[in-house]
Enzyme design. Sequence first.
Site, PDB file in Angstrom:
ATOM      1  N   ASP A 108      94.425 -73.704 -50.750  1.00  0.00           N
ATOM      2  CA  ASP A 108      93.150 -73.027 -50.564  1.00  0.00           C
ATOM      3  C   ASP A 108      92.355 -73.665 -49.428  1.00  0.00           C
ATOM      4  O   ASP A 108      92.532 -74.842 -49.112  1.00  0.00           O
ATOM      5  CB  ASP A 108      92.323 -73.084 -51.851  1.00  0.00           C
ATOM      6  CG  ASP A 108      92.935 -72.263 -52.980  1.00  0.00           C
ATOM      7  OD1 ASP A 108      93.721 -71.357 -52.669  1.00  0.00           O
ATOM      8  OD2 ASP A 108      92.633 -72.543 -54.150  1.00  0.00           O
ATOM      9  N   TYR A 109      91.434 -72.897 -48.883  1.00  0.00           N
ATOM     10  CA  TYR A 109      90.594 -73.351 -47.763  1.00  0.00           C
ATOM     11  C   TYR A 109      89.907 -74.686 -48.078  1.00  0.00           C
ATOM     12  O   TYR A 109      89.865 -75.588 -47.241  1.00  0.00           O
ATOM     13  CB  TYR A 109      89.554 -72.265 -47.469  1.00  0.00           C
ATOM     14  CG  TYR A 109      88.587 -72.584 -46.351  1.00  0.00           C
ATOM     15  CD1 TYR A 109      89.027 -72.761 -45.038  1.00  0.00           C
ATOM     16  CD2 TYR A 109      87.214 -72.678 -46.610  1.00  0.00           C
ATOM     17  CE1 TYR A 109      88.139 -73.036 -44.015  1.00  0.00           C
ATOM     18  CE2 TYR A 109      86.320 -72.943 -45.592  1.00  0.00           C
ATOM     19  CZ  TYR A 109      86.785 -73.129 -44.297  1.00  0.00           C
ATOM     20  OH  TYR A 109      85.890 -73.392 -43.284  1.00  0.00           O
TER      21      TYR A 109
END
Length: 254
Positions: A108-109
């Site tokens: 994830d970011y």
Amino acid sequence: MDNEKVRLQLYMARCGVASRRKCEEIISQGRVSVNGSVVIQPGTKVDDDDRVTMDGRLIKPTRKNIYIALHKPSKFLCSNEDPDGRSLAIDLISPVIKQRLFNVGRLDYLTSGLIFFTNDGDFAKKMTHPSSHVEKEYVVTTKKEIPEELMENFKKGIYVGGEFFKMKSYKLNGTNSVNIVLEEGKNRELRKVFQSQNINVKKVHRIRIGNVKLTGINSGHFRHLSEREIKSLLRDSSSKNGKYNNKGNRHNIK
């Protein structure tokens, strides 16, 4: 490829374009031509004598496979482009490695830690296929105390918003930190599990994939996987894949 005819998506994966699954998507989008004609069927057979282009650019089989272990910082995106202009994880590698690489799975970011990049589509597929059950270990840090009951339920398997999540094992590190081992992992799985109990996650950090540990790789830096590590990863994924396939429908979906 010794002039052996293979499916177009496999040819593209061997060219280092992306994983086979992603190549199938690219083909279906009409972005690939064979000998001047657009092809939208992934099963089309090609060999080295065929002229294959993607977005008008000639692609040829990669002569050397590359396997990278990157320590991805938080707020870096696992993608080859972003319309919002966010920092890309691949940009930490591309100034040094000129060959076209793609990420194996995603982080994830906001999640930091270990992620692989390669130009070997077969390797990527084996590492990410659910039946391979490659272990991925994370350290999760929270703002509130982590209930052991939640961890036990997560280990048995729980539903959150209609999705089934299940970890392999865990180890509590005090009241607000826990090591969690997943074998598949779904999009934002860890954050969803904790948020389902109103526990805000401060940090998710991946420290291990299979036999490969993050130790020694500084944030934003990378190293090449050793031949021994690659063989071990492939051996483990193959043995687990075979184990589960031989038992029919036993797929431990997270």
